[in-house]
Write a protein that holds these residues in place. Structure first.
Motif, PDB file in Angstrom:
ATOM      1  N   ARG A 104       0.819  -1.219   0.000  1.00  0.00           N
ATOM      2  CA  ARG A 104       0.000   0.000   0.000  1.00  0.00           C
ATOM      3  C   ARG A 104       0.847   1.261   0.000  1.00  0.00           C
ATOM      4  O   ARG A 104       0.499   2.251  -0.628  1.00  0.00           O
ATOM      5  N   VAL A 105       1.960   1.252   0.746  1.00  0.00           N
ATOM      6  CA  VAL A 105       2.741   2.487   0.880  1.00  0.00           C
ATOM      7  C   VAL A 105       3.903   2.555  -0.113  1.00  0.00           C
ATOM      8  O   VAL A 105       4.740   3.448  -0.032  1.00  0.00           O
ATOM      9  N   ALA A 106       3.934   1.629  -1.074  1.00  0.00           N
ATOM     10  CA  ALA A 106       5.041   1.620  -2.029  1.00  0.00           C
ATOM     11  C   ALA A 106       4.952   2.796  -3.012  1.00  0.00           C
ATOM     12  O   ALA A 106       5.941   3.164  -3.623  1.00  0.00           O
ATOM     13  N   TRP A 107       3.777   3.376  -3.158  1.00  0.00           N
ATOM     14  CA  TRP A 107       3.598   4.476  -4.101  1.00  0.00           C
ATOM     15  C   TRP A 107       4.173   5.767  -3.553  1.00  0.00           C
ATOM     16  O   TRP A 107       4.287   5.941  -2.356  1.00  0.00           O
ATOM     17  N   ALA A 108       4.462   6.683  -4.465  1.00  0.00           N
ATOM     18  CA  ALA A 108       4.922   8.005  -4.044  1.00  0.00           C
ATOM     19  C   ALA A 108       3.763   8.725  -3.371  1.00  0.00           C
ATOM     20  O   ALA A 108       2.608   8.414  -3.635  1.00  0.00           O
ATOM     21  N   PRO A 109       4.067   9.683  -2.493  1.00  0.00           N
ATOM     22  CA  PRO A 109       2.990  10.419  -1.839  1.00  0.00           C
ATOM     23  C   PRO A 109       2.075  11.086  -2.878  1.00  0.00           C
ATOM     24  O   PRO A 109       2.553  11.544  -3.916  1.00  0.00           O
ATOM     25  N   SER A 110       0.782  11.128  -2.585  1.00  0.00           N
ATOM     26  CA  SER A 110      -0.129  11.637  -3.600  1.00  0.00           C
ATOM     27  C   SER A 110      -0.239  13.154  -3.584  1.00  0.00           C
ATOM     28  O   SER A 110      -0.479  13.766  -4.598  1.00  0.00           O
ATOM     29  N   THR A 111      -0.084  13.779  -2.409  1.00  0.00           N
ATOM     30  CA  THR A 111      -0.233  15.238  -2.394  1.00  0.00           C
ATOM     31  C   THR A 111       1.051  15.950  -1.961  1.00  0.00           C
ATOM     32  O   THR A 111       1.516  16.852  -2.633  1.00  0.00           O
ATOM     33  N   GLY A 112       1.628  15.551  -0.868  1.00  0.00           N
ATOM     34  CA  GLY A 112       2.751  16.315  -0.331  1.00  0.00           C
ATOM     35  C   GLY A 112       4.106  15.655  -0.519  1.00  0.00           C
ATOM     36  O   GLY A 112       4.310  14.861  -1.436  1.00  0.00           O
ATOM     37  N   GLU A 113       4.988  15.984   0.395  1.00  0.00           N
ATOM     38  CA  GLU A 113       6.365  15.490   0.363  1.00  0.00           C
ATOM     39  C   GLU A 113       6.471  14.050   0.848  1.00  0.00           C
ATOM     40  O   GLU A 113       7.321  13.300   0.406  1.00  0.00           O
ATOM     41  N   TRP A 114       5.631  13.732   1.833  1.00  0.00           N
ATOM     42  CA  TRP A 114       5.833  12.493   2.568  1.00  0.00           C
ATOM     43  C   TRP A 114       4.608  11.607   2.578  1.00  0.00           C
ATOM     44  O   TRP A 114       3.482  12.066   2.494  1.00  0.00           O
ATOM     45  N   ARG A 115       4.875  10.321   2.724  1.00  0.00           N
ATOM     46  CA  ARG A 115       3.853   9.352   3.036  1.00  0.00           C
ATOM     47  C   ARG A 115       4.185   8.899   4.459  1.00  0.00           C
ATOM     48  O   ARG A 115       5.340   8.594   4.752  1.00  0.00           O
ATOM     49  N   ILE A 116       3.215   8.890   5.336  1.00  0.00           N
ATOM     50  CA  ILE A 116       3.528   8.653   6.743  1.00  0.00           C
ATOM     51  C   ILE A 116       2.742   7.462   7.286  1.00  0.00           C
ATOM     52  O   ILE A 116       1.542   7.352   7.071  1.00  0.00           O
ATOM     53  N   VAL A 117       3.450   6.583   7.967  1.00  0.00           N
ATOM     54  CA  VAL A 117       2.798   5.451   8.618  1.00  0.00           C
ATOM     55  C   VAL A 117       2.998   5.577  10.121  1.00  0.00           C
ATOM     56  O   VAL A 117       4.130   5.661  10.600  1.00  0.00           O
ATOM     57  N   VAL A 118       1.895   5.640  10.860  1.00  0.00           N
ATOM     58  CA  VAL A 118       1.957   5.629  12.317  1.00  0.00           C
ATOM     59  C   VAL A 118       1.586   4.225  12.773  1.00  0.00           C
ATOM     60  O   VAL A 118       0.508   3.735  12.449  1.00  0.00           O
ATOM     61  N   MET A 119       2.483   3.573  13.483  1.00  0.00           N
ATOM     62  CA  MET A 119       2.178   2.235  13.981  1.00  0.00           C
ATOM     63  C   MET A 119       2.064   2.309  15.496  1.00  0.00           C
ATOM     64  O   MET A 119       3.057   2.494  16.194  1.00  0.00           O
ATOM     65  N   GLU A 120       0.828   2.206  15.995  1.00  0.00           N
ATOM     66  CA  GLU A 120       0.595   2.462  17.420  1.00  0.00           C
ATOM     67  C   GLU A 120       1.160   1.394  18.343  1.00  0.00           C
ATOM     68  O   GLU A 120       1.447   1.657  19.489  1.00  0.00           O
ATOM     69  N   ASP A 121       1.252   0.165  17.857  1.00  0.00           N
ATOM     70  CA  ASP A 121       1.709  -0.912  18.742  1.00  0.00           C
ATOM     71  C   ASP A 121       2.871  -1.678  18.117  1.00  0.00           C
ATOM     72  O   ASP A 121       2.753  -2.880  17.855  1.00  0.00           O
ATOM     73  N   ALA A 122       3.981  -0.981  17.905  1.00  0.00           N
ATOM     74  CA  ALA A 122       5.120  -1.631  17.257  1.00  0.00           C
ATOM     75  C   ALA A 122       5.661  -2.761  18.128  1.00  0.00           C
ATOM     76  O   ALA A 122       6.369  -3.648  17.646  1.00  0.00           O
ATOM     77  N   ASP A 123       5.318  -2.761  19.422  1.00  0.00           N
ATOM     78  CA  ASP A 123       5.758  -3.840  20.312  1.00  0.00           C
ATOM     79  C   ASP A 123       5.017  -5.138  20.023  1.00  0.00           C
ATOM     80  O   ASP A 123       5.389  -6.180  20.524  1.00  0.00           O
ATOM     81  N   ARG A 124       3.961  -5.063  19.225  1.00  0.00           N
ATOM     82  CA  ARG A 124       3.202  -6.287  18.938  1.00  0.00           C
ATOM     83  C   ARG A 124       3.601  -6.924  17.611  1.00  0.00           C
ATOM     84  O   ARG A 124       2.969  -7.869  17.155  1.00  0.00           O
TER      85      ARG A 124
END
Ligand SMILES: [Zn+2]
Length: 385
Positions: A104-124
């Motif tokens: 899903r995130v392999a594409w270039a950002p659609s509007t701005g500079e960045w594509r951002i992924v927030v992962m709330e539970d990286a410990d899981r």
């Protein structure tokens, strides 16, 4: 001017770094301040995922995180095409989920500079999931920014954490939490003071207690349990009561959410869907969702029991405070008579044993021990003089 960072209570040291990174990301410089992998750590309730989401908003907002524009609002609600917020419903994040995310995130950002992924539970993340993620983080020249959240740095695989910039959130003071409840949530000062004090810096819990009468009454029942431990039968009953109260609290939240999710899923497939293929598709998807909901419900009950045990420790902590003459720092002011009584009745050593026993019970619960049996063993220990 308001900013998305205003909501981060007591985290000034982090806000400064994040603002610097946002500014550096604009000028497109090679500045070290902006990097594409971050880990936010902090105790539950310190707001580590709020900090990550605020950073995501600021990175894509034309005004560096105003909180009011379309970009800011859609980013926070999960509706922005370049911002993905991963909230884990199950006990672990599996490698298939990460692979799916990476496509899903392999594409270039659609509007701005960045594509951002927030992962709330990286410990899981399972180990294989973490390894799949590592490859993505290592990729040079990527426009994806990874914002991982975890309780502590130890909860993140060393190979991943060594590639991330680390930000440690602090537990906000009770006064800071109280001020937010009064000023932002318009809670009365007395109630805000109570909620902030008993939540010990956990802003989400404080807000929940301040706004839900049933949560307050539930907490009150839990806090009565130490006073009822005068026999073995009573101890076993107290364990059952604690599990029941915590389960009830968790189910209240999950039942209505589960129903809404199923409804939304059926809508997505089209309510009047006919044809055998379509009907099987819906049934399969609903079954999958129900399985996820079940594992989430289990986790929420465990979290709720953990919260109840944490509440219980505040009783014995208060007893300890009275025993050491620190009358000012009592959390459960409304129970001061009972606390005084226990401070006379228990020796300091026996009281500390009770705090340790409660903490040990939380630890074994975190390792997946059976909740009722764990609470029964604990209540028997608490019942001893
Ligand atoms: Zn904005």
């Amino acid at each position: 001017m308001t900013s998305v960072f205003d909501d981060l209570v007591g985290q000034e040291h982090i806000i400064e770094i994040l603002r610097g990174a946002v500014a550096a990301s604009r000028i497109g410089s090679d500045s070290q301040e902006m990097t594409h992998a971050w880990v936010f750590t902090g105790p539950p309730g310190s707001g580590r995922s709020s900090a990550a989401v605020a950073f995501a908003q600021a990175l894509i907002c034309p005004n560096q995180g105003c909180g009011a524009c379309n970009e800011c609002q859609s980013a926070a609600s999960g509706g922005h095409p370049d911002v993905e917020i991963i909230r884990t419903e199950g006990l672990s994040i599996k490698v298939e989920e990460i692979r799916e995310l990476l496509t899903r995130v392999a594409w270039a950002p659609s509007t701005g500079e960045w594509r951002i992924v927030v992962m709330e539970d990286a410990d899981r993340l399972t180990e294989s999931a973490a390894n799949a993620l590592l490859k993505a983080i290592e990729e040079p020249g990527t426009r994806t920014v990874w914002l991982l959240c975890a309780p502590t740095l130890h909860d993140v695989l060393p190979t991943i954490r060594s590639r991330c910039r680390h930000l440690q959130l602090r537990t906000p003071s009770s006064d800071a939490v109280k001020d937010v409840l009064i000023n932002r949530d318009k809670i009365s000062p007395a109630l805000a003071d109570f909620a902030a004090r008993v939540s010990q810096g956990h802003i989400g819990r404080a807000r929940y207690l301040a706004t839900s009468e049933s949560a307050r009454s539930n907490r009150k029942s839990i806090m009565q349990l130490p006073l009822q431990l005068d026999s073995l039968t009573a101890a076993l009953q107290a364990a059952q009561d604690l599990v029941d109260l915590a389960t009830e609290e968790a189910n209240k939240v999950s039942v209505s959410r589960d129903e809404k999710e199923i409804e939304r899923l059926q809508e997505a497939y089209g309510k009047g869907a006919t044809g055998r293929g379509m009907a099987t598709g819906v049934a399969k998807a609903v079954k999958e969702l129900e399985k996820e909901q079940k594992s989430r419900a289990t986790r929420m009950i465990r979290d709720s029991i953990d919260g109840a045990l944490l509440d219980l420790t505040t009783f014995y902590r208060d007893v300890m405070m009275v025993q050491s003459g620190n009358f000012e720092s009592i959390i459960n002011i409304d129970m001061h008579e009972q606390i005084d009584k226990y401070a006379d009745f228990l020796t300091p050593a026996s009281n500390i044993n009770k705090i340790n026993a409660t903490m040990a019970a939380r630890q074994v619960l975190a390792l997946n021990a059976a909740p009722l049996a764990t609470c029964e063993a604990l209540m028997c220990q608490l019942a001893r003089k």
